[in-house]
Design a protein around this motif. Sequence first.
Motif, PDB file in Angstrom:
ATOM      1  N   SER A   4       0.839  -1.192   0.000  1.00 31.38           N
ATOM      2  CA  SER A   4       0.000   0.000   0.000  1.00 31.38           C
ATOM      3  C   SER A   4       0.874   1.242   0.000  1.00 31.38           C
ATOM      4  CB  SER A   4      -0.910   0.004   1.242  1.00 31.38           C
ATOM      5  OG  SER A   4      -0.129  -0.053   2.410  1.00 31.38           O
ATOM      6  N   ILE A   5       0.423   2.275  -0.654  1.00 30.36           N
ATOM      7  CA  ILE A   5       1.175   3.520  -0.773  1.00 30.36           C
ATOM      8  C   ILE A   5       0.740   4.448   0.355  1.00 30.36           C
ATOM      9  CG2 ILE A   5       1.767   5.396  -2.314  1.00 30.36           C
ATOM     10  CD1 ILE A   5       2.530   2.593  -3.262  1.00 30.36           C
ATOM     11  N   VAL A   6       1.663   4.768   1.234  1.00 33.52           N
ATOM     12  CA  VAL A   6       1.328   5.585   2.395  1.00 33.52           C
ATOM     13  C   VAL A   6       1.629   7.050   2.172  1.00 33.52           C
ATOM     14  CG1 VAL A   6       1.649   3.668   4.001  1.00 33.52           C
ATOM     15  CG2 VAL A   6       3.606   5.100   3.390  1.00 33.52           C
ATOM     16  N   CYS A   7       2.461   7.368   1.192  1.00 33.82           N
ATOM     17  CA  CYS A   7       2.800   8.758   0.955  1.00 33.82           C
ATOM     18  C   CYS A   7       1.911   9.323  -0.135  1.00 33.82           C
ATOM     19  CB  CYS A   7       4.272   8.917   0.583  1.00 33.82           C
ATOM     20  SG  CYS A   7       4.867   7.704  -0.579  1.00 33.82           S
ATOM     21  N   LYS A   8       1.572  10.559  -0.010  1.00 33.73           N
ATOM     22  CA  LYS A   8       0.674  11.212  -0.949  1.00 33.73           C
ATOM     23  C   LYS A   8       1.453  12.141  -1.857  1.00 33.73           C
ATOM     24  CE  LYS A   8      -3.211  11.158   2.285  1.00 33.73           C
ATOM     25  NZ  LYS A   8      -4.211  11.986   2.990  1.00 33.73           N
ATOM     26  N   VAL A   9       0.949  12.303  -3.060  1.00 27.80           N
ATOM     27  CA  VAL A   9       1.555  13.224  -4.000  1.00 27.80           C
ATOM     28  C   VAL A   9       0.553  14.314  -4.300  1.00 27.80           C
ATOM     29  CG1 VAL A   9       3.206  11.691  -5.092  1.00 27.80           C
ATOM     30  CG2 VAL A   9       0.836  11.610  -5.800  1.00 27.80           C
ATOM     31  N   THR A  10       1.084  15.435  -4.718  1.00 22.05           N
ATOM     32  CA  THR A  10       0.228  16.589  -4.954  1.00 22.05           C
ATOM     33  C   THR A  10      -0.586  16.405  -6.217  1.00 22.05           C
ATOM     34  OG1 THR A  10       1.897  17.969  -3.920  1.00 22.05           O
ATOM     35  CG2 THR A  10       0.206  19.083  -5.244  1.00 22.05           C
ATOM     36  N   PRO A  11      -1.929  16.435  -6.137  1.00 19.65           N
ATOM     37  CA  PRO A  11      -2.733  16.256  -7.334  1.00 19.65           C
ATOM     38  C   PRO A  11      -2.548  17.415  -8.298  1.00 19.65           C
ATOM     39  CG  PRO A  11      -4.053  15.958  -5.326  1.00 19.65           C
ATOM     40  CD  PRO A  11      -2.747  16.573  -4.921  1.00 19.65           C
ATOM     41  N   VAL A  12      -2.709  17.103  -9.579  1.00 22.29           N
ATOM     42  CA  VAL A  12      -2.661  18.132 -10.593  1.00 22.29           C
ATOM     43  C   VAL A  12      -4.040  18.272 -11.198  1.00 22.29           C
ATOM     44  CG1 VAL A  12      -0.237  17.729 -11.117  1.00 22.29           C
ATOM     45  CG2 VAL A  12      -1.983  16.421 -12.328  1.00 22.29           C
ATOM     46  N   ALA A  13      -4.194  19.252 -12.042  1.00 26.49           N
ATOM     47  CA  ALA A  13      -5.504  19.487 -12.623  1.00 26.49           C
ATOM     48  C   ALA A  13      -5.952  18.302 -13.455  1.00 26.49           C
ATOM     49  CB  ALA A  13      -5.458  20.736 -13.511  1.00 26.49           C
ATOM     50  N   SER A  14      -7.226  17.974 -13.381  1.00 22.84           N
ATOM     51  CA  SER A  14      -7.746  16.804 -14.070  1.00 22.84           C
ATOM     52  C   SER A  14      -7.735  17.008 -15.576  1.00 22.84           C
ATOM     53  CB  SER A  14      -9.176  16.507 -13.608  1.00 22.84           C
ATOM     54  OG  SER A  14     -10.002  17.611 -13.894  1.00 22.84           O
ATOM     55  N   ALA A  15      -7.479  15.944 -16.288  1.00 21.86           N
ATOM     56  CA  ALA A  15      -7.424  16.005 -17.732  1.00 21.86           C
ATOM     57  C   ALA A  15      -8.823  15.884 -18.311  1.00 21.86           C
ATOM     58  CB  ALA A  15      -6.532  14.889 -18.279  1.00 21.86           C
ATOM     59  N   ARG A  16      -8.922  16.157 -19.598  1.00 22.06           N
ATOM     60  CA  ARG A  16     -10.222  16.108 -20.244  1.00 22.06           C
ATOM     61  C   ARG A  16     -10.723  14.675 -20.329  1.00 22.06           C
ATOM     62  NH1 ARG A  16     -10.489  18.391 -26.218  1.00 22.06           N
ATOM     63  NH2 ARG A  16      -9.046  16.641 -26.441  1.00 22.06           N
ATOM     64  N   ARG A  17      -9.827  13.714 -20.492  1.00 21.22           N
ATOM     65  CA  ARG A  17     -10.198  12.312 -20.549  1.00 21.22           C
ATOM     66  C   ARG A  17      -9.336  11.553 -19.556  1.00 21.22           C
ATOM     67  NH1 ARG A  17     -13.365  11.521 -25.025  1.00 21.22           N
ATOM     68  NH2 ARG A  17     -13.165  13.009 -26.745  1.00 21.22           N
ATOM     69  N   ASP A  18      -9.882  10.424 -19.047  1.00 23.36           N
ATOM     70  CA  ASP A  18      -9.124   9.645 -18.077  1.00 23.36           C
ATOM     71  C   ASP A  18      -8.465   8.460 -18.763  1.00 23.36           C
ATOM     72  OD1 ASP A  18     -11.212   7.996 -18.598  1.00 23.36           O
ATOM     73  OD2 ASP A  18     -12.076   8.079 -16.583  1.00 23.36           O
ATOM     74  N   ILE A  19      -7.683   7.726 -17.984  1.00 26.75           N
ATOM     75  CA  ILE A  19      -6.905   6.625 -18.527  1.00 26.75           C
ATOM     76  C   ILE A  19      -7.809   5.477 -18.975  1.00 26.75           C
ATOM     77  CG2 ILE A  19      -6.547   5.371 -16.363  1.00 26.75           C
ATOM     78  CD1 ILE A  19      -3.834   6.103 -18.992  1.00 26.75           C
ATOM     79  N   SER A  20      -8.998   5.346 -18.364  1.00 28.75           N
ATOM     80  CA  SER A  20      -9.934   4.291 -18.760  1.00 28.75           C
ATOM     81  C   SER A  20     -10.387   4.461 -20.205  1.00 28.75           C
ATOM     82  CB  SER A  20     -11.155   4.286 -17.835  1.00 28.75           C
ATOM     83  OG  SER A  20     -10.792   4.058 -16.499  1.00 28.75           O
ATOM     84  N   TRP A  21     -10.527   5.705 -20.635  1.00 22.35           N
ATOM     85  CA  TRP A  21     -10.951   5.967 -22.006  1.00 22.35           C
ATOM     86  C   TRP A  21      -9.903   5.469 -22.998  1.00 22.35           C
ATOM     87  CZ3 TRP A  21      -8.803   9.368 -25.706  1.00 22.35           C
ATOM     88  CH2 TRP A  21      -9.580   9.571 -26.849  1.00 22.35           C
ATOM     89  N   CYS A  22      -8.626   5.564 -22.642  1.00 25.26           N
ATOM     90  CA  CYS A  22      -7.551   5.089 -23.519  1.00 25.26           C
ATOM     91  C   CYS A  22      -7.600   3.573 -23.693  1.00 25.26           C
ATOM     92  CB  CYS A  22      -6.194   5.506 -22.965  1.00 25.26           C
ATOM     93  SG  CYS A  22      -5.989   7.280 -22.743  1.00 25.26           S
TER      94      CYS A  22
END
Length: 387
Positions: A4-22
């Motif tokens: 499990s990943i315990v450290c967090k990263v700073t979110p960036v602005a959401s893209a127009r399409r997500d990775i599921s669409w690819c």
Amino acid sequence: MARSIVCKVTPVASARRDISWCFQPIFVWLRILGIDLNPRNRKAISIYGFLMLLVGTWTQFENTSVIFWKLSLPQNDTHALNISTSNTNNWNIEVDFANHFCLIVFVSPTVFYVARNQWQLLWNLIVNFDSTYCQLDHNQLRKKLSIGVVTLLLEISSTLYALLVILPDFKQESSLRKFVTVFAFFAKILPISSLVWYCYVAWLSSLFYEAIQRDIDRTCEVKKEELRRWKCSLVLAGEVVNGINECFGLILLISVTHFVVDFIVHSFYLINNVSITSRFRMGIALANMLRKLTMFWFVTCIPTEILHKASSVANSLRKINCLGMDLRNQVSFLALDILQSLPRISALGYFDINFELLPKMIGTTLTYVIILYQFHSSEESDVNQST
């Protein structure tokens, strides 16, 4: 299991399409084959997929058993499949059918199990990395992933051609035998589709390391925030590679073994029958060999690309300027840690999947083809002497 990943990263602005669409084309295609990678109506697709798995396994047992029975018949029998008096040639045919049987019967249940149990964890890691650290150009990514569709179309075309070759004898079979034969021929599409699925995910993980390297190269002055973000992103990218090993380890072990045996068998076919095969069929056979070689190249080249890009991340870390000895030491330790634990994709730990497998496969193929041809020539010499 992935950590499990315990450290967090700073979110960036959401893209127009997500990775599921690819990944939607491969998701839809595998759902047609009974494998649900993006479950919504999970119960219905599971019943359909389980039925497809049972029918595919049954047709493979039925078709392979009939073929081995026909190969065991005397050559003067009307049902016999012996195309040569050479035992080496007949043994080569049996190995070919057994090789395809093992690929389908062992890979198909593995794909079904992975989709039901291990895939969702790996997919969550991929979505987490894409949404929180680097957002790729999803439009370009989908276009590049569409290359895998060409592989599937070529596999379907090859299967259709194989059915056309046996069509003269095929018309005399019963309706049940026709169904069994057609389903058994097309059952190989699922294992090939799983390799395309693996190539998609592995190539995406290489893009993750490339994105981390670009972030490092853009940084003029390293601060603790940047170093912390790189550490977290590298941990997450490493978890993605570990997830690939857990999901596709057995599939890769069986598939790579299948490719090696397949190249040996069909190389012997070409050499042994070059004088009696028409130019058209010889061209089709060479095109199929090239298609399989290209597929094997993608399977082995992409893990090599992951290794190369992870090494590039370490090299970029060594080149950046740091303020303060403590921060400089942390960057050096991070670069050293990357080099000591480079991400590797393996076939259940038996061997690494990388570009080195390609020359090894070619060398193994040449060695065994020479041995088989020597046995075949020795048999023909004995037959000529006896007559």
